[in-house]
Design an enzyme around this catalytic site. Structure first.
Site, PDB file in Angstrom:
ATOM      1  N   HIS A 171      13.857 -23.429  -1.774  1.00 26.78           N
ATOM      2  CA  HIS A 171      14.358 -24.768  -2.081  1.00 26.78           C
ATOM      3  C   HIS A 171      15.823 -24.639  -2.490  1.00 26.78           C
ATOM      4  CE1 HIS A 171      13.800 -23.392  -6.168  1.00 26.78           C
ATOM      5  NE2 HIS A 171      12.498 -23.228  -5.952  1.00 26.78           N
ATOM      6  N   HIS A 182      16.944 -21.735  -4.733  1.00 30.07           N
ATOM      7  CA  HIS A 182      17.177 -20.440  -4.087  1.00 30.07           C
ATOM      8  C   HIS A 182      18.516 -20.445  -3.342  1.00 30.07           C
ATOM      9  CE1 HIS A 182      12.615 -20.464  -4.114  1.00 30.07           C
ATOM     10  NE2 HIS A 182      12.876 -19.303  -4.685  1.00 30.07           N
ATOM     11  N   SER A 209      11.130 -25.627  -8.392  1.00 29.33           N
ATOM     12  CA  SER A 209      10.200 -24.502  -8.370  1.00 29.33           C
ATOM     13  C   SER A 209       9.310 -24.654  -7.148  1.00 29.33           C
ATOM     14  CB  SER A 209       9.326 -24.540  -9.631  1.00 29.33           C
ATOM     15  OG  SER A 209       8.173 -23.743  -9.450  1.00 29.33           O
ATOM     16  N   GLN A 269       2.332  -9.283  -8.923  1.00 33.60           N
ATOM     17  CA  GLN A 269       2.706 -10.138 -10.060  1.00 33.60           C
ATOM     18  C   GLN A 269       1.768 -11.310 -10.272  1.00 33.60           C
ATOM     19  OE1 GLN A 269       6.688 -10.883  -8.162  1.00 33.60           O
ATOM     20  NE2 GLN A 269       6.507 -12.864  -9.155  1.00 33.60           N
ATOM     21  N   ARG A 306       6.352 -24.030  -7.048  1.00 30.49           N
ATOM     22  CA  ARG A 306       5.049 -24.537  -7.512  1.00 30.49           C
ATOM     23  C   ARG A 306       5.037 -26.055  -7.698  1.00 30.49           C
ATOM     24  NH1 ARG A 306       4.667 -19.193 -10.200  1.00 30.49           N
ATOM     25  NH2 ARG A 306       2.866 -18.174  -9.251  1.00 30.49           N
ATOM     26  N   GLN A 355      18.260 -18.889 -14.054  1.00 29.76           N
ATOM     27  CA  GLN A 355      18.040 -19.036 -15.506  1.00 29.76           C
ATOM     28  C   GLN A 355      16.658 -19.617 -15.812  1.00 29.76           C
ATOM     29  OE1 GLN A 355      19.763 -18.095 -18.185  1.00 29.76           O
ATOM     30  NE2 GLN A 355      18.342 -19.170 -19.575  1.00 29.76           N
TER      31      GLN A 355
HETATM   32  O1  PAF Z   1      11.430 -14.922  -9.057  1.00 29.02           O
HETATM   33  C1  PAF Z   1      10.748 -14.607  -8.063  1.00 29.02           C
HETATM   34  O2  PAF Z   1      10.672 -15.318  -7.068  1.00 29.02           O
HETATM   35  C2  PAF Z   1       9.968 -13.296  -8.087  1.00 29.02           C
HETATM   36  O3  PAF Z   1       9.485 -13.009  -9.344  1.00 29.02           O
HETATM   37  C3  PAF Z   1      10.790 -12.099  -7.537  1.00 29.02           C
HETATM   38  C4  PAF Z   1      11.993 -11.809  -8.409  1.00 29.02           C
HETATM   39  C5  PAF Z   1      11.239 -12.399  -6.121  1.00 29.02           C
HETATM   40  C6  PAF Z   1       9.915 -10.847  -7.505  1.00 29.02           C
HETATM   41  O4  PAF Z   1       8.811 -11.003  -6.679  1.00 29.02           O
END
Ligand code: PAF
Length: 281
Positions: A34, A37, A184, A61, A186, A147
């Site tokens: 989005h 990024h 985000s 993660q 999400r 941030q």
């Molecule tokens: O912030 C994210 O999208 C993820 O945590 C990252 C830094 C790409 C690691 O998978």
């Protein structure tokens, strides 16, 4: 823009660019891109000769009951968005990153047992591990983080220091929707009504900022006011609201000069995070 799926080919291209004296800027992502990024990618473009973006939904993660399988995967759209913004996309398959015999973890002790780590055990080890691998593959001169994920950034900075990665970690501001909701991937999970109510996170941060501007320094009082506001929002369920030191992420009682107000709030079944720096003027 080249799209590369293998570690070997990525390394070869980067080695060639580096031997020509080029600086490499890197934006790691999990896709579902989005404007937030893109702002990191554009900042990397301004600072470096070559810009690399990775797209990899990192299984390490996500906890066993988290949204790994339903995490939005919009690769074609991501490639289209990135065209003209970066030089290379590294988009490996899971096996390329984590073959069957993979067994190493990177754990950054300290900032990984507070805030989000309490409800997402193992999450930051998963992040640190994949970012360490990506740094090893891409060898960036600078890497860009938002941030909004303040705890992630603190952990990555510490990892870079502790493990002597020759990478400069660059923090970029949170990009928000017009009503203030932090962008985000999400947010796509929210229903129309939940999306309307999700703005309460930003409203809470701003009301805390106003309290501080009016002279309130007591972290407990600011936190209470914020919890009251969140409790009045039908679809909101608080995971945490904390006012912390921005380096150690440990709670502070009183805001001496500056502090970080961080929160994680469930809106329906979607867990959203946000934060703001509170400054005494
Ligand atoms: O912030 C994210 O999208 C993820 O945590 C990252 C830094 C790409 C690691 O998978």
């Amino acid at each position: 823009m080249e799209i590369i799926e293998t570690i070997d080919k990525t390394r070869k291209i980067i080695a060639k660019a580096k031997s020509a004296g080029k600086k490499i800027g890197f934006v790691p992502t999990m896709g579902a891109l989005h404007a937030g990024h893109l702002s990191l990618v554009d900042r990397a473009r301004r600072d470096n000769d070559v810009v690399v973006v990775s797209i990899f939904v990192n299984p390490l993660q996500f906890g066993p009951r988290e949204d790994f399988h339903k995490y939005p995967r919009t690769v074609k759209n991501d490639f289209a968005l990135l065209r003209g913004h970066c030089d290379m996309v590294f988009a490996p398959a899971s096996r390329e990153m984590f073959p069957d015999d993979y067994s190493t973890r990177v754990e950054v002790k300290g900032p990984d047992d507070v805030l989000c780590a309490r409800s997402r055990p193992g999450h930051f080890a998963g992040v640190a591990t994949v970012v360490a691998k990506l740094f090893g593959i891409v060898s960036p001169d600078r890497a860009y983080f938002g941030q909004k994920d303040a705890q992630q950034a603190v952990i990555i900075r510490k990892m870079v220091r502790d493990l002597n990665f020759p990478v400069e970690v660059v923090m970029c501001p949170t990009i928000r929707e017009s009503d203030g909701l932090a962008m985000s991937s999400r947010n796509a999970y929210l229903s129309g009504r939940q999306r309307g109510e999700a703005v309460v996170l930003f409203q809470g941060l701003k009301s805390a900022e106003r309290m501080v501007a009016a002279g309130q320094k007591d972290a407990l009082k600011i936190r209470r006011a914020l919890l009251d506001l969140l409790r009045r929002t039908p679809s909101a369920r608080v995971d945490y609201v904390e006012i912390v030191d921005k380096h150690s992420l440990r709670p502070v009682r009183s805001i001496a000069k500056e502090a970080l107000l961080c929160m994680a709030v469930w809106i329906g079944k979607t867990r959203l995070i946000d934060n703001i720096e509170l400054k005494i003027m």
